[in-house]
Design an enzyme around this catalytic site. Structure first.
Site, PDB file in Angstrom:
ATOM      1  NE  ARG A 103      -3.896   0.566   1.862  1.00 17.57           N
ATOM      2  CZ  ARG A 103      -5.126   0.601   2.377  1.00 17.57           C
ATOM      3  NH1 ARG A 103      -5.353   1.271   3.486  1.00 17.57           N
ATOM      4  NH2 ARG A 103      -6.121  -0.018   1.794  1.00 17.57           N
ATOM      5  CG  HIS A 130      -8.312   0.080  -3.047  1.00 20.85           C
ATOM      6  ND1 HIS A 130      -7.586  -1.046  -2.730  1.00 20.85           N
ATOM      7  CD2 HIS A 130      -8.940   0.449  -1.904  1.00 20.85           C
ATOM      8  CE1 HIS A 130      -7.765  -1.326  -1.450  1.00 20.85           C
ATOM      9  NE2 HIS A 130      -8.587  -0.443  -0.916  1.00 20.85           N
ATOM     10  CD  GLN A 133     -13.000  -1.668  -1.161  1.00 19.90           C
ATOM     11  OE1 GLN A 133     -12.224  -1.590  -0.230  1.00 19.90           O
ATOM     12  NE2 GLN A 133     -14.216  -2.168  -1.022  1.00 19.90           N
ATOM     13  CG  ASP A 222     -13.370   6.429  -1.104  1.00 19.81           C
ATOM     14  OD1 ASP A 222     -13.276   6.340   0.135  1.00 19.81           O
ATOM     15  OD2 ASP A 222     -12.379   6.363  -1.868  1.00 19.81           O
ATOM     16  CB  CYS A 262     -14.142   1.337  -0.198  1.00 20.52           C
ATOM     17  SG  CYS A 262     -13.739   3.087   0.009  1.00 20.52           S
ATOM     18  NE  ARG A 290     -10.420  -5.241   0.142  1.00 21.83           N
ATOM     19  CZ  ARG A 290      -9.655  -4.261   0.625  1.00 21.83           C
ATOM     20  NH1 ARG A 290     -10.223  -3.222   1.184  1.00 21.83           N
ATOM     21  NH2 ARG A 290      -8.336  -4.292   0.495  1.00 21.83           N
TER      22      ARG A 290
HETATM   23  N1  NVA Z   1      -9.831   6.735  -1.442  1.00 22.78           N
HETATM   24  C1  NVA Z   1      -9.499   6.300  -0.099  1.00 22.78           C
HETATM   25  C2  NVA Z   1      -9.745   4.839   0.026  1.00 22.78           C
HETATM   26  C3  NVA Z   1      -9.494   4.272   1.394  1.00 22.78           C
HETATM   27  C4  NVA Z   1      -9.711   2.783   1.444  1.00 22.78           C
HETATM   28  C5  NVA Z   1      -8.057   6.635   0.192  1.00 22.78           C
HETATM   29  O1  NVA Z   1      -7.204   6.464  -0.677  1.00 22.78           O
HETATM   30  O2  NVA Z   1      -7.777   7.110   1.308  1.00 22.78           O
HETATM   31  N1   CP Z   2     -11.261  -0.198   2.205  1.00 17.67           N
HETATM   32  C1   CP Z   2     -10.008  -0.311   2.658  1.00 17.67           C
HETATM   33  O1   CP Z   2      -9.062  -0.501   1.907  1.00 17.67           O
HETATM   34  O2   CP Z   2      -9.885  -0.212   4.014  1.00 17.67           O
HETATM   35  P1   CP Z   2      -8.520  -0.032   4.819  1.00 17.67           P
HETATM   36  O3   CP Z   2      -7.975   1.322   4.429  1.00 17.67           O
HETATM   37  O4   CP Z   2      -8.909  -0.113   6.257  1.00 17.67           O
HETATM   38  O5   CP Z   2      -7.580  -1.120   4.422  1.00 17.67           O
END
Ligand code: NVA
Ligand code: CP
Length: 315
Positions: A103, A130, A133, A222, A262, A290
């Site tokens: 990540r 992502h 997801q 989101d 999400c 997930r």
């Molecule tokens: N768009 C959000 C998704 C979190 C799972 C982010 O990147 O923070």
């Molecule tokens: N939706 C998602 O990716 O959640 P986290 O940021 O908690 O991993």
């Protein structure tokens, strides 16, 4: 199956279907109490430059339930591209583990890990995509609608990582995707190029939430400010006022419409509390899926018997 799982435009529609089939198969076997050992003796390194609840824990549980192990390391500790280049991290990890999940802030970091590690790399979220997801989201959509062909999937928010991957999943599955966003927060020219011939046809963009919601099978949202965009929070809070999933917006959609997010959710911003808790919210099914979706990714990328499990899942 492709070597890596970095973005959905990098896999074929057929591979996307294989992943969904294997996810469903593994979910069923788990419910039957069947234990899996396909990844016995295999290790997954997990590098997190950003926080996580779902991604981290679902990957850890997935590896453990498949008989393998996961090794969590914080991005600050590794210092990719600060302490040492991502390509050097990749070459070292590739000598220890059988797969890497990352990540990261910048998409290029996942690309560098994939190019230099010699082992499968899974994108656990970057600034552009992502894919884990979106795979779980389509597993959830299929469970609730039986199909995804012809569905109208409406995303309220900006053209962020979750939005791009969801749009690509819609392209693979024959769903229509509509982004409802404030002016200036839509798909960029680079995004449109990536969407190819689907842009303007299967994938469209409007600035009016109510118009977008009409005829929707899915209303998805989101956070307005993604991780890494914290400096823009005040500006975004103003720009996104009204771009919210509420019970009023749901009333404009089809009677069978489902609410998706999400998570994590900011109640009172992109979604109301009533919408999160609504009987037609399938948000926590998404979170559960997930685990099952990622098990499929791990099984097809890291185990030796991908063809065998695909054929068992499809029979
Ligand atoms: N768009 C959000 C998704 C979190 C799972 C982010 O990147 O923070
Ligand atoms: N939706 C998602 O990716 O959640 P986290 O940021 O908690 O991993």
């Amino acid at each position: 199956m492709a070597t890596h799982f970095i973005s959905l435009d990098a896999i074929s529609a057929r591979e996307f279907e294989d992943l969904l089939a294997v996810a469903t198969y593994l979910k069923k076997r788990r419910a039957q109490g069947i234990s899996e050992h396909a990844l016995a003796g295999r290790n997954l390194a997990m590098i997190f430059e950003k926080p996580s609840l779902r991604t981290r824990l679902s990957f850890e549980v997935a590896m453990s339930e498949l008989g393998g192990r996961s090794l969590y390391v914080r991005g600050e500790e590794v210092g990719m591209n600060s302490r040492e280049p991502a390509r050097d991290v990749a070459r070292v990890l590739g000598r220890y583990v059988q797969g890497i999940m990352a990540r990261v802030f910048h998409h290029q970091t996942v690309v560098d890990l994939a190019r230099h590690s010699g082992v499968p790399v899974i994108n656990g979220l970057c600034d552009r995509h992502h894919p884990c997801q979106a795979l779980a989201d389509f597993l959830t959509i299929r469970e609730h609608f039986g199909t995804s062909a012809g569905l109208r999937v409406v995303f309220i928010g900006d053209a962020n990582n979750v939005c791009r991957s969801l749009a690509q999943a819609c392209i693979h599955s024959g769903s229509r995707f509509v982004l409802a966003c404030p002016l200036g927060y839509g798909f960029t020219e680079a995004d449109k190029k990536e969407l190819g011939s689907a842009w303007g046809e299967q994938v469209t963009e409007v600035n009016d939430c109510a118009k977008a919601a009409a005829g929707a099978h899915v209303l998805y949202t989101d956070v307005w400010t993604s991780m890494g965009q914290e400096a823009e929070r005040d500006r975004r809070l103003k720009a996104f006022q009204g771009y919210q999933i509420s019970e009023e917006l749901l009333a404009r959609a089809l009677p069978e419409c489902r609410i998706m997010h999400c998570l994590p959710a900011h109640r009172g911003e992109e979604i109301t509390d009533g919408a999160v808790e609504h009987p037609r919210s399938i948000i926590f099914d998404q979170a559960e899926n997930r685990l099952h979706a990622q098990k499929a990714v791990l099984r097809l990328l890291l185990a030796d018997d991908a063809a065998k499990v695909i054929s068992a899942a499809r029979s």
